[in-house]
Design a protein around this motif. Structure first.
Motif, PDB file in Angstrom:
ATOM      1  N   VAL A  19      -1.357-160.415  -6.333  1.00 44.77           N
ATOM      2  CA  VAL A  19      -1.562-160.944  -4.991  1.00 44.77           C
ATOM      3  C   VAL A  19      -2.777-161.847  -5.029  1.00 44.77           C
ATOM      4  CG1 VAL A  19      -2.009-160.366  -2.577  1.00 44.77           C
ATOM      5  CG2 VAL A  19      -0.640-158.814  -3.994  1.00 44.77           C
ATOM      6  N   VAL A  20      -2.656-163.051  -4.502  1.00 47.20           N
ATOM      7  CA  VAL A  20      -3.777-163.990  -4.473  1.00 47.20           C
ATOM      8  C   VAL A  20      -4.356-164.030  -3.066  1.00 47.20           C
ATOM      9  CG1 VAL A  20      -4.507-166.361  -4.869  1.00 47.20           C
ATOM     10  CG2 VAL A  20      -2.671-165.371  -6.248  1.00 47.20           C
ATOM     11  N   GLY A  21      -5.523-163.467  -2.903  1.00 43.87           N
ATOM     12  CA  GLY A  21      -6.193-163.512  -1.611  1.00 43.87           C
ATOM     13  C   GLY A  21      -6.318-162.145  -0.969  1.00 43.87           C
ATOM     14  N   GLY A  22      -7.570-161.780  -0.639  1.00 41.66           N
ATOM     15  CA  GLY A  22      -7.842-160.460  -0.054  1.00 41.66           C
ATOM     16  C   GLY A  22      -8.093-160.530   1.429  1.00 41.66           C
ATOM     17  N   GLY A  23      -7.226-161.229   2.137  1.00 43.14           N
ATOM     18  CA  GLY A  23      -7.259-161.208   3.596  1.00 43.14           C
ATOM     19  C   GLY A  23      -6.258-160.180   4.104  1.00 43.14           C
ATOM     20  N   PRO A  24      -6.008-160.166   5.418  1.00 39.85           N
ATOM     21  CA  PRO A  24      -5.092-159.148   5.960  1.00 39.85           C
ATOM     22  C   PRO A  24      -3.689-159.222   5.367  1.00 39.85           C
ATOM     23  CG  PRO A  24      -5.704-160.766   7.653  1.00 39.85           C
ATOM     24  CD  PRO A  24      -6.597-160.998   6.476  1.00 39.85           C
ATOM     25  N   ALA A  25      -3.173-160.424   5.124  1.00 39.34           N
ATOM     26  CA  ALA A  25      -1.812-160.542   4.602  1.00 39.34           C
ATOM     27  C   ALA A  25      -1.724-159.982   3.186  1.00 39.34           C
ATOM     28  CB  ALA A  25      -1.359-162.000   4.626  1.00 39.34           C
ATOM     29  N   GLY A  26      -2.628-160.436   2.325  1.00 35.71           N
ATOM     30  CA  GLY A  26      -2.597-160.016   0.929  1.00 35.71           C
ATOM     31  C   GLY A  26      -2.824-158.520   0.787  1.00 35.71           C
ATOM     32  N   LEU A  27      -3.822-158.014   1.522  1.00 36.05           N
ATOM     33  CA  LEU A  27      -4.134-156.590   1.417  1.00 36.05           C
ATOM     34  C   LEU A  27      -2.980-155.737   1.947  1.00 36.05           C
ATOM     35  CD1 LEU A  27      -7.878-156.822   2.436  1.00 36.05           C
ATOM     36  CD2 LEU A  27      -7.032-155.917   0.258  1.00 36.05           C
ATOM     37  N   ALA A  28      -2.365-156.191   3.060  1.00 42.19           N
ATOM     38  CA  ALA A  28      -1.254-155.432   3.615  1.00 42.19           C
ATOM     39  C   ALA A  28      -0.091-155.408   2.627  1.00 42.19           C
ATOM     40  CB  ALA A  28      -0.800-156.031   4.944  1.00 42.19           C
ATOM     41  N   SER A  29       0.177-156.536   1.972  1.00 42.48           N
ATOM     42  CA  SER A  29       1.295-156.564   1.027  1.00 42.48           C
ATOM     43  C   SER A  29       1.008-155.630  -0.139  1.00 42.48           C
ATOM     44  CB  SER A  29       1.575-157.994   0.549  1.00 42.48           C
ATOM     45  OG  SER A  29       0.525-158.469  -0.257  1.00 42.48           O
TER      46      SER A  29
ATOM     47  N   VAL B 171       6.618-172.341   6.753  1.00 36.94           N
ATOM     48  CA  VAL B 171       7.380-172.760   5.578  1.00 36.94           C
ATOM     49  C   VAL B 171       8.311-171.635   5.131  1.00 36.94           C
ATOM     50  CG1 VAL B 171       5.533-174.316   4.822  1.00 36.94           C
ATOM     51  CG2 VAL B 171       5.627-171.981   3.917  1.00 36.94           C
ATOM     52  N   LYS B 172       9.254-171.985   4.274  1.00 40.43           N
ATOM     53  CA  LYS B 172      10.113-170.959   3.668  1.00 40.43           C
ATOM     54  C   LYS B 172       9.199-170.058   2.834  1.00 40.43           C
ATOM     55  CE  LYS B 172      13.855-170.878   0.222  1.00 40.43           C
ATOM     56  NZ  LYS B 172      14.294-169.512   0.405  1.00 40.43           N
ATOM     57  N   MET B 173       9.234-168.749   3.126  1.00 46.11           N
ATOM     58  CA  MET B 173       8.223-167.857   2.555  1.00 46.11           C
ATOM     59  C   MET B 173       8.588-167.311   1.172  1.00 46.11           C
ATOM     60  SD  MET B 173       7.325-165.983   6.145  1.00 46.11           S
ATOM     61  CE  MET B 173       6.186-164.747   5.597  1.00 46.11           C
ATOM     62  N   ASP B 174       9.872-167.250   0.848  1.00 45.24           N
ATOM     63  CA  ASP B 174      10.238-166.677  -0.451  1.00 45.24           C
ATOM     64  C   ASP B 174      10.681-167.778  -1.409  1.00 45.24           C
ATOM     65  OD1 ASP B 174      12.490-166.956   1.365  1.00 45.24           O
ATOM     66  OD2 ASP B 174      13.708-166.163  -0.269  1.00 45.24           O
TER      67      ASP B 174
ATOM     68  N   ILE C 164       2.644-166.015   2.112  1.00 41.45           N
ATOM     69  CA  ILE C 164       2.621-165.229   3.356  1.00 41.45           C
ATOM     70  C   ILE C 164       1.374-165.523   4.189  1.00 41.45           C
ATOM     71  CG2 ILE C 164       3.984-163.355   2.344  1.00 41.45           C
ATOM     72  CD1 ILE C 164       1.368-161.772   1.999  1.00 41.45           C
ATOM     73  N   GLY C 165       1.350-164.938   5.379  1.00 41.74           N
ATOM     74  CA  GLY C 165       0.197-165.048   6.264  1.00 41.74           C
ATOM     75  C   GLY C 165      -0.061-166.489   6.667  1.00 41.74           C
ATOM     76  N   CYS C 166      -1.324-166.785   6.925  1.00 42.15           N
ATOM     77  CA  CYS C 166      -1.682-168.137   7.361  1.00 42.15           C
ATOM     78  C   CYS C 166      -1.422-169.175   6.273  1.00 42.15           C
ATOM     79  CB  CYS C 166      -3.140-168.193   7.796  1.00 42.15           C
ATOM     80  SG  CYS C 166      -3.394-167.545   9.444  1.00 42.15           S
ATOM     81  N   ASN C 167      -1.331-168.734   5.013  1.00 40.09           N
ATOM     82  CA  ASN C 167      -0.984-169.647   3.926  1.00 40.09           C
ATOM     83  C   ASN C 167       0.388-170.265   4.200  1.00 40.09           C
ATOM     84  OD1 ASN C 167      -1.613-170.889   1.515  1.00 40.09           O
ATOM     85  ND2 ASN C 167      -1.389-169.079   0.239  1.00 40.09           N
TER      86      ASN C 167
ATOM     87  N   ALA D  58      -0.317-161.679  10.146  1.00 42.56           N
ATOM     88  CA  ALA D  58      -0.565-161.682   8.698  1.00 42.56           C
ATOM     89  C   ALA D  58      -0.238-160.315   8.114  1.00 42.56           C
ATOM     90  CB  ALA D  58      -2.018-162.054   8.430  1.00 42.56           C
ATOM     91  N   LEU D  59      -0.690-159.270   8.802  1.00 40.10           N
ATOM     92  CA  LEU D  59      -0.385-157.911   8.329  1.00 40.10           C
ATOM     93  C   LEU D  59       1.126-157.712   8.233  1.00 40.10           C
ATOM     94  CD1 LEU D  59      -2.872-155.734  10.455  1.00 40.10           C
ATOM     95  CD2 LEU D  59      -2.988-156.130   7.997  1.00 40.10           C
ATOM     96  N   GLN D  60       1.818-158.126   9.300  1.00 43.83           N
ATOM     97  CA  GLN D  60       3.275-157.937   9.300  1.00 43.83           C
ATOM     98  C   GLN D  60       3.937-158.732   8.194  1.00 43.83           C
ATOM     99  OE1 GLN D  60       5.238-157.874  13.356  1.00 43.83           O
ATOM    100  NE2 GLN D  60       3.183-158.523  13.943  1.00 43.83           N
ATOM    101  N   SER D  61       3.493-159.967   8.016  1.00 45.40           N
ATOM    102  CA  SER D  61       4.130-160.780   6.969  1.00 45.40           C
ATOM    103  C   SER D  61       3.907-160.143   5.607  1.00 45.40           C
ATOM    104  CB  SER D  61       3.622-162.223   7.009  1.00 45.40           C
ATOM    105  OG  SER D  61       2.334-162.318   6.440  1.00 45.40           O
TER     106      SER D  61
END
Lengths: 253, 539, 307
Positions: free
Chosen positions: B12-22, B310-313, B320-323, B338-341
């Motif tokens: 996972v690249v990035g320790g924000g809410p999206a990355g940490l949640a994933s 954008v297409k996420m997958d 994911i997230g704001c990215n 972001a958490l949900q994504s």
């Protein structure tokens, strides 16, 4: 020869220390912590000695709550062989005299021939612990060192000490304690592969209470204030003449 | 020293809410997965900045038992006011019934997103995620088939000229079966991926805003814990959209900020100075009097909503997230999205790793996240297209009367970098000098962001064409980088009688605004040496 | 109870920080004695002339010219039986020795005292001077080093009794080899009235020489930022800041210094601060009284020509 490197976890020197209005103490909640920069230099010097073949083992020691392990892991990732974690119950106000006694007991236990440590920690700025250990153990002492070389017979070290009047060169019989100054070396990074490898290096935990050392505070902090830096007028000048005239008027030339 | 490789199931690249949640969700779904997470900030949370009023539901979905113990979740929103600021002194309170539904904050919390992320980071470590703060990813790796197969970290210890220093240490390749990019708005790898993999095909361009935040410690009698104040209007006038906020959280602290949409057209616009002026409005100033500013920061926000998502997958991973652009522009909240994504991505990736047949689109479209983004899809673009008055009226009608069920799509197809007027056609904006009580200059502000970069390293803000800043950008737009950067990175200074474009890279707050707004799209933000950048505390 | 001041000598000369220590000691006790460790007992005469001192105790031995912390601390600890306070000016000399005395006497020393609040309460800096802490000690014997910039320097005018102590100097486990003195005709950094300080902005060691020329013109000491020291422009003896020396001159002129927190901590109490820089936004300018944004070399040259 074993080398012991006492290290300290401190508020990152690039972040501003703040006083918590409610507790009236320096606020470390959520603050960024890092290894004391002088300790990094000590670690680097120990690693160089190990790499030169002069040392058999390098051992980092740190004292504090569980988070302190992170700092020891950083030292291991830089290349230190083994770590000793002296665990305290909660945040104790440990002072250099206490630290000196704790570290002296570990140094004796390990029969270390050399102790390399930072000249001061950038939180309390005491500049005492290395000196205190030398007093407790009657080891020779070299403070503020900017150069270090082990004699061929490994019985002594020659150090350059950065003192106010210049550079003093002194020969220390081993066992010795040296406290390092900034210009001794440039510490290496803890690289990602080495951080990964450091996870499996030995880390021994010792409960502070098991050492039977009196750590009741000798010096109590009554209050703290932020001294800060006051913004000044910053009057712009545009020539040497103008500047010198201003200074003359202010009476400082 | 050779560049080493290591393999994980998921990186996972990035320790924000999206990355940490994933990362957390992946380990919850399958504890045997090996998951690692890279964070360019020196610690988890040190590059995190957000208002933030937070919708807690997603966090409780992720940690049904433990979320209540999250220390930052201790300030429930009490008061919830919206003001329309007509000018620098007048205000009109917007009645609750007229406020778009998304701006109602009952049941939400005032939090520090940085602290939330610190807590999530601890949770992730407890779950067995390997977290490496202080290590950015430099670029993605792909195999012969074009499948994304991990990331590379940059070398450390490179000097200004690009030579290896004595401390040089090579970067590392982290190979993974699946790679999740969660870098936040305008992530540098995300930007490259979107382009290379065409992930924005048939989408509107992403729209951004720059968000400012300061934390103040205020007097007891000025503080009312739990109160939330939002404003629209002044100082953002003449077609500039955005809004202000002021939140009372714990320890006598107030978060105050301004969001300025980056589709403004006047090259003389100075978002930082607008924010400083904002604090002089009586609605805001009353709380800050005799207070002390303790931190400052800024960050770009992606707020295009569903039309720009954008297409996420893709083959080998997800963005994911704001990215990717999951923020809900109707609520101007992105943390819960972001958490949900992140959780949706984990679900999908776990299935992919188990070789189950599945389509991310199906997972996404049946999610609560999709539902709320669909409802709010027109919010930003309506404001962009119709301006504050008609746009707000439209948003009110759509959200409060038709409950976001109108089958209308309003899209804004102009990139934020393409909208600047020529400086010759624009009105020069003059801002009052800082008073050093409520308003400040950039230098003293930066001091409070704790930003720091190793001095002797290559400049991490890359110009494709070094001639553009003093060439077309200067003649056409008076080089707007001097003004849109919230950290004073870009300056035109005189050296030996000649103009010179100076990049003070060590000031950078990693907000990405330059990468977004430069009219020539000539500036590329790249990660500096690991650990560099702001050191936000509780932002 | 009485106080003992540890005097630092450079050859026969009394260091300025010792004079500050005498002032601090007089705030703590009516009876202030001084201790001199020297190779030549005659050096005590000058110490006896500092006003405020009762008795100068002298231990003379050839090894004491470049004394090791081990020997010094044992000698001091032996004398301390008669005193409640040991005070020394903050300097590498005292910081090397005093904590060892603390270990021998089981006392927690207090470093860098800036203010004496009461018999056992002191103000000292933490976090590079960004925080000032008021601390209270419960030790019976109190060991202090005091900041020479925070206390008046005791002038001559006294006539203390000189008492030579005959004690056995213990064996040392370290040997003095040599001292390379910083060669400088300029005023000493920590006590200079004027300082011209250079930063990394100067670009090279050759350019840093301009700072030295300007300092000579202004009869000022030379200082440097950590960045300039790290870059090898000048040796660490000249570093001003948290990790170097703390100064508070009448005039501090910073040339090409950006103003990292660490540097500010070392000079922010200067009376007049002048910043010469080509970066208008450098934090240094915030705490300046006078700012000149310009090309550094031209500016320094112009100052040298006009001063």
């Amino acid at each position: 020869m074993k080398i012991i490197i006492p290290i300290k976890r401190v508020l990152d020197p690039y972040t501003q220390a703040r006083v918590d209005k409610q507790t009236q103490m320096v606020d470390l909640t959520n603050a960024k912590m890092a290894m004391n920069p002088f300790c990094e230099i000590a670690v680097e010097e120990a690693l160089k000695l190990k790499e030169s073949g002069a040392a058999s083992e390098t051992i980092a020691v740190s004292i504090g709550t569980d988070k302190t392990v992170d700092t020891l892991r950083t030292a291991l990732a830089m290349g230190i062989d083994r770590a000793i974690f002296i665990k305290t119950e909660g945040d104790l106000d440990l002072q250099p005299l206490h630290l000196g006694k704790i570290l002296a007991s570990i140094i004796k236990r390990e029969e270390a021939g050399l102790v390399i440590m930072g000249k001061q920690a950038v939180d309390n700025d005491n500049n005492q612990t290395g000196q205190i250990i030398s007093g407790l153990l009657d080891y020779s002492l070299g403070t503020f060192i900017s150069k270090f070389s082990l004699s061929d017979d490994a019985q002594s070290v020659e150090v350059s000490r950065e003192i106010d009047s210049g550079i003093e060169i002194r020969q220390l019989n081993l066992p010795a304690i040296v406290t390092v100054d900034l210009r001794l070396n440039e510490p290496r990074y803890a690289s990602l592969p080495n951080i990964m490898k450091a996870r499996s290096k030995p880390l021994e935990t010792i409960e502070l209470s098991s050492l039977d050392i009196d750590v009741s505070p000798r010096v109590k902090v009554i209050s703290v204030i932020e001294s800060g830096t006051k913004d000044r007028a910053a009057k712009q000048v545009s020539s040497a003449k103008e500047l010198l005239e201003e200074l003359a008027q202010m009476g400082v030339l | 020293m050779e560049r080493e490789s290591i393999e994980y199931d998921v990186v996972v690249v990035g320790g924000g809410p999206a990355g940490l949640a994933s990362a957390c969700k992946l380990k919850q779904l399958n504890p045997n997965l090996s998951v690692c997470l890279l964070e360019k900030g020196s610690e988890i949370g040190s590059h995190i900045i957000s208002g933030a009023v937070f919708e807690p539901k997603a966090l409780f979905d992720l940690f049904p038992e433990d979320a209540k113990d999250c220390p930052t979740l201790n300030n429930a929103v009490k008061g919830d006011d919206v003001y329309f600021l007509r000018n620098g002194s007048k205000k009109i309170k917007v009645p609750s019934w007229l406020t778009p539904k998304g701006l109602h904050n009952h049941g939400n919390y005032i939090i520090s997103l940085g602290e939330l992320c610190q807590w999530l980071g601890e949770k992730a470590m407890d779950l067995g995620v390997d977290i490496f703060p202080g290590f950015p990813a430099e670029n993605y790796l792909s195999d012969e088939s074009g499948r994304i197969c991990g990331i590379a970290t940059p070398d450390m210890g490179i000097d200004k000229e690009g030579n290896q220093k004595g401390t040089w240490a090579p970067g590392m390749n982290i190979l993974a079966k699946q790679t999740i990019f969660a870098e936040g708005a305008r992530g540098h790898i995300g930007k490259q991926l979107i382009k290379d993999l065409n992930l924005d095909k048939d989408k509107s361009p992403q729209h951004f805003a720059i968000g400012f935040k300061e934390v103040w410690e205020v007097e007891n009698d000025k503080h009312s814990q739990g109160d939330v104040l939002h404003t629209i209007g002044w100082p953002l006038t003449q077609g500039v959209s955005g809004g202000g906020y002021l939140y009372h959280f714990d320890k006598n602290r107030i978060a105050v900020g301004l969001i300025v949409d980056l589709n403004y057209d006047n090259p003389y616009q100075n978002p930082f100075k607008e924010f400083q002026q904002y604090k002089l409005h009586p609605v805001v100033k009353q709380y800050l009097e005799s207070g002390k500013r303790i931190s400052y920061g800024a960050r770009a926000i992606s707020k295009g909503g569903l039309h720009s998502l954008v297409k996420m997958d893709f083959n080998g991973g997800m963005i994911i997230g704001c990215n990717a652009g999951t923020l809900n522009p109707g609520k101007i909240k992105g943390s819960h999205c972001a958490l949900q994504s992140g959780m949706l991505a984990a679900e999908y990736i776990n299935k992919v790793l188990n070789e189950e047949v599945c389509d991310f689109d199906d997972i996404f479209k049946s999610s609560a996240l999709y539902k709320e983004l669909h409802q709010a899809r027109n919010f930003s673009s309506a404001l962009h297209k119709f301006g504050l008055y008609i746009g707000s009226a439209y948003n009110f009608v759509e959200s409060n009367i038709f409950r976001n069920k109108l089958p209308i799509n309003i899209k804004d197809e102009k990139k934020d970098s393409d909208v600047l007027k020529l400086s010759s056609n624009a009105k020069v904006k003059n801002y009052p000098a800082p008073d050093n009580e409520f308003t400040f200059d950039i230098t003293s502000s930066l001091f409070l962001s704790g930003t720091n970069h190793e001095e002797d390293q290559p400049i991490h803000l890359k110009l494709s064409d070094a001639g553009i800043p003093l060439g077309p950008n200067l003649s056409q737009y008076d080089e707007p980088a001097q003004r849109y950067c919230p950290a004073g990175v870009y300056e035109i200074i005189e050296k030996e009688g000649q103009d010179c474009f100076q990049i003070n890279a060590q000031n950078c707050l990693h907000c990405k605004t330059c990468d977004i707004k430069d009219p020539a799209q000539n500036i590329t933000w790249t990660p500096p040496e690991g650990g560099g950048g702001p050191n936000y505390i509780s932002m | 109870m009485s106080a003992l001041v540890l005097i630092e000598l450079h050859g026969a000369e009394i260091s300025a920080n010792s004079r500050a220590a005498v002032t601090a000691a007089t705030q703590l006790s009516d009876t202030v004695d001084a201790l001199v460790l020297t190779n030549d007992a005659a050096n005590a005469t000058a110490v006896a002339a500092i006003s405020g001192i009762n008795t100068v105790k002298v231990i003379a031995d050839s090894v004491l010219e470049h004394v090791s912390a081990g020997i010094a601390s044992k000698l001091i600890a032996g004398v301390m039986t008669d005193y409640q306070y040991l005070v020394a000016g903050s300097a590498t000399y005292s910081k090397n020795i005093i904590p060892v005395v603390g270990a021998l006497l089981d006392v927690q020393p207090i470093t860098d005292v800036c203010e004496v609040k009461s018999a056992n309460t002191f103000v000292r800096p933490l976090y590079a001077g960004n925080i000032m802490a008021t601390v209270e000690t419960c030790d019976v014997t109190i060991l202090l080093t005091v900041r020479p910039t925070e206390f008046e320097h005791a002038e001559d005018g006294g006539s203390a009794t000189v008492e030579q102590l005959s004690v056995d100097v213990p064996e040392s486990n370290s040997t003095f080899v040599s001292l390379q003195e910083s060669q400088s005709e300029r005023p000493e950094l920590t006590t200079a009235e004027r300082i011209v300080s250079g930063g990394r902005g100067l670009g090279s060691q050759e350019n840093f020489a301009l700072i030295e020329q300007l300092a000579d013109k202004l009869d000022a000491a030379v200082g440097a930022s950590r960045a300039a020291v790290d870059a090898g422009f000048i040796s660490n003896d000249y570093q001003v800041g948290q990790t170097g020396k703390v100064v508070a001159p009448k005039l501090y002129m910073a040339v090409g210094i950006s103003g990292a927190i660490q540097h500010l901590a070392g000079m922010k109490d200067s009376q007049v601060i002048v910043v010469i820089n080509n970066d208008a936004d450098a934090p240094m300018a915030r705490i300046a009284d006078l700012v000149w944004n310009t090309d550094l070399f031209g500016a320094v040259q112009e100052l040298i020509d006009n001063a």
